[in-house]
Scaffold this motif. Structure first.
Motif, PDB file in Angstrom:
ATOM      1  N   ARG A  77       0.807  -1.214   0.000  1.00 57.64           N
ATOM      2  CA  ARG A  77       0.000   0.000   0.000  1.00 57.64           C
ATOM      3  C   ARG A  77       0.847   1.273   0.000  1.00 57.64           C
ATOM      4  O   ARG A  77       0.501   2.265  -0.635  1.00 57.64           O
ATOM      5  N   ASP A  78       1.974   1.253   0.727  1.00 54.57           N
ATOM      6  CA  ASP A  78       2.745   2.486   0.890  1.00 54.57           C
ATOM      7  C   ASP A  78       3.868   2.652  -0.137  1.00 54.57           C
ATOM      8  O   ASP A  78       4.547   3.669  -0.153  1.00 54.57           O
ATOM      9  N   PRO A 130       7.134   1.498  -0.716  1.00 45.91           N
ATOM     10  CA  PRO A 130       8.402   1.965  -0.134  1.00 45.91           C
ATOM     11  C   PRO A 130       9.507   2.044  -1.179  1.00 45.91           C
ATOM     12  O   PRO A 130       9.409   1.428  -2.252  1.00 45.91           O
TER      13      PRO A 130
END
Length: 249
Positions: free
Chosen positions: A37-38, A40
């Motif tokens: 989701r993020d 990275p």
């Protein structure tokens, strides 16, 4: 040529130094697709991969595909430089098979809110499968390069983004997708996600070049990502996936 990766429980198609052309799970195993989701930075993303695999009781060798996002398309030289560092990390993980990279990959540049640095969008890994599941697979991203050569002279209709130019580019990429499916011993019936990566309209060739050729995969549609391929002057890219489980972390 389809090559075995016994430790990873999948077979792969030979590609180039930074990635293989595609992977298919061995009998008794499936490919699981994991979206982060993020998103990275890509090296941190590999740490996340490591944590996830360990949490599932799996070895690093289970990693079979990676999806990256980059800030903007690279020059050919810049792309090669990035790929050198990426391949070194895979070598440090002891993932190479007789010097060949078995891990498939897609790396594209979003047109909306691109990341500030190369990041990891998703990855795929093998895992023991329930009985009776159809084979699962990932076909790596490919752009309109004749013979897959990473050279400006190999770009189909280089610099031409007219409707005719884009049709020829898309046809070249569709040829590559079908060749890779065949190389994996698979067909469109195993594909549940067809991804297209371009910022150019699809209207002029969507039916003729794409939808008519994907056969049974058409029932699930085409996913159009408004992104650019990772190398300057390449305008159209695709990848494919056929899995039974998609996770979001």
């Amino acid at each position: 040529m389809l090559l075995p990766n016994p430790a990873g429980h999948y077979h792969f198609l030979k590609g180039i130094d930074p990635y293989s052309s595609g992977v298919i799970a061995d009998p008794g195993f499936e490919i699981v697709h994991v979206i982060l989701r993020d998103q990275p930075p890509w090296r941190l993303g590999f740490e996340r991969v490591d944590e996830h695999l360990a949490g599932q009781g799996l070895d690093r060798s289970a990693l079979c595909a990676v999806q990256l996002r980059c800030p903007k398309p690279y020059s050919i030289e810049g792309f090669i430089q990035f790929n050198d560092g990426y391949r070194r990390l895979l070598a440090e993980w002891d993932l190479l098979i007789d010097g060949l990279n078995p891990v498939a990959r897609t790396n594209v540049a979003p047109s909306h809110e691109p990341p500030g640095e190369p990041c990891m969008f998703a990855f795929s890994h093998t895992a023991p499968a329930a009985a009776g599941l159809a084979p699962s697979l990932v076909v790596a991203g490919a752009g309109e390069l004749r013979g897959g050569a990473l050279e400006a002279s190999a770009i189909v209709r280089r610099g031409d983004t007219s409707e005719d130019g884009m049709r020829d580019k898309a046809a070249c990429v569709m040829d590559a997708m079908e060749q890779r499916l065949q190389g994996l011993g698979a067909g469109w019936d195993l594909v549940d996600q067809v991804n297209v990566y371009t910022v150019h309209p699809l209207d002029g060739f969507l039916e003729e070049v794409l939808l008519r050729r994907i056969g049974p995969a058409r029932r699930l549609g085409i996913h159009w990502h408004h992104t650019r391929p990772p190398v300057e002057e390449i305008e159209f890219e695709m990848d494919l996936r056929g899995v039974h489980r998609v996770l979001m972390l």
